[in-house]
Write an enzyme that holds these catalytic residues in place. Structure first.
Site, PDB file in Angstrom:
ATOM      1  N   ASP A  42      44.796  29.672  13.311  1.00  0.00           N
ATOM      2  CA  ASP A  42      46.407  29.960  13.024  1.00  0.00           C
ATOM      3  C   ASP A  42      46.545  31.189  13.899  1.00  0.00           C
ATOM      4  OD1 ASP A  42      48.903  29.978  11.915  1.00  0.00           O
ATOM      5  OD2 ASP A  42      47.882  31.633  10.501  1.00  0.00           O
ATOM      6  N   ASP A  71      49.788  33.595  13.383  1.00  0.00           N
ATOM      7  CA  ASP A  71      50.545  34.331  12.309  1.00  0.00           C
ATOM      8  C   ASP A  71      49.718  34.877  11.196  1.00  0.00           C
ATOM      9  OD1 ASP A  71      52.573  34.171  14.220  1.00  0.00           O
ATOM     10  OD2 ASP A  71      53.806  33.138  12.975  1.00  0.00           O
TER      11      ASP A  71
END
Length: 314
Positions: free
Chosen positions: A67, A69
């Site tokens: 991922d 962010d």
């Protein structure tokens, strides 16, 4: 769609959009990774002193999914992108205030809220409508240097490098536009990126998405589709995220990591003895449930669900 017959029409439609978004993202990721292979990989940045966490040497059926962010980078990529576009007069001051508020909320909350993220993506889509994909890609390179490079977590970057050093492919998986995610992946020397896909015609953005944003169950669908296309064994793969929204993706692999986790993900990770690391305070969180041998044939992770990726074909 027969297998979805037990679902209500609304749930069936949402699932179909997630699958569409995931498959579109996987297709875009494979295409971009082939282009990245033709370029010289960026060298690993200094300061990545963390120990290799998952060095499965010579396993071409293992890969890692990160991922973006708050896992690889502090804050949300789409907001930094918005700042860069404002600097280049893509939108007005009132729009900047909206971006600033969304970023402040994201940083304070430390989690992804679907409503806020959707509003941010809708704003961005309206801003890029009518612009050329090539133009946004070029601007993305500049914005990375201006706002993103200094926000990469060294600890997470070291984990990604450990996979690369072991000969594995490493993919970003994010709700950010696939073009911007691809720029970040290239600058970090990663394999490629799964991201939200926006529609384009003749190289110009239409302001529409293909499927949905790459969020929640759609992320898992994207990882599943890419793994099938790449011939990967998900039980030998690793995934990393800070958000409970990514539990479907984390559950899909044999080696899930909670990185800088929000409260819900931290609780879930502890219950399932997932690995846990926190780089926000400069310390490493207690390792939870690290298997004695992180090698080939490790116990497979659970189910798949996914995040919807808006394919902005920039």
């Amino acid at each position: 769609m027969a297998a979805l017959g037990w679902l209500t029409p609304r749930r069936r439609s949402a699932t179909a959009r997630s699958v569409l978004a995931g498959e579109a993202s996987a297709e875009a990721a494979r295409k971009s990774s082939q282009e990245l292979e033709e370029l010289t990989p960026a060298p690993a940045p200094p300061g990545t002193e963390e120990e290799p966490a998952f060095p499965v040497l010579g396993d071409d059926r293992a890969a890692a999914f990160f991922d973006l962010d708050n896992t690889v980078m502090q804050g949300a990529a789409i907001f930094h992108f918005g700042r860069g576009l404002y600097k280049r007069k893509f939108f007005e001051t009132r729009d900047l205030y909206r971006f600033a508020w969304q970023q402040a909320w994201f940083r304070l909350a430390g989690v992804e809220d679907p409503e806020h993220m959707q509003d941010a993506r809708d704003s961005a889509l309206s801003i890029v409508k009518g612009h050329r994909v090539a133009e946004l890609m070029s601007i993305g390179e500049e914005i990375y240097d201006e706002y993103m490079a200094e926000r990469i977590w060294p600890g997470t970057r070291a984990l990604a490098q450990a996979h690369l050093d072991a000969g594995q492919k490493v993919w970003l998986v994010t709700a950010a536009p696939v073009e911007i995610a691809t720029v970040i992946a290239r600058r970090l020397g990663l394999t490629g990126a799964l991201g939200t896909v926006a529609e384009s015609v003749d190289g110009v953005y239409t302001g529409k998405l293909v499927g949905e944003p790459l969020h929640g169950p759609a992320k898992a669908e994207a990882v599943r589709a890419l793994s099938t296309a790449e011939g990967l064994d998900l039980s030998r793969c690793a995934a990393y995220s800070d958000s409970h929204n990514d539990i479907p993706m984390l559950s899909l692999v044999g080696h899930p990591y909670a990185i800088n986790p929000d409260a819900k993900l931290r609780k879930h990770a502890r219950q399932l003895d997932w690995r846990l690391r926190d780089y926000r305070t400069g310390r490493k969180a207690a390792k939870v449930g690290i298997p004695a041998a992180a090698g080939v044939g490790a116990v497979a992770g659970g189910t798949a669900a996914a995040i919807a990726l808006h394919r902005r074909r920039r």
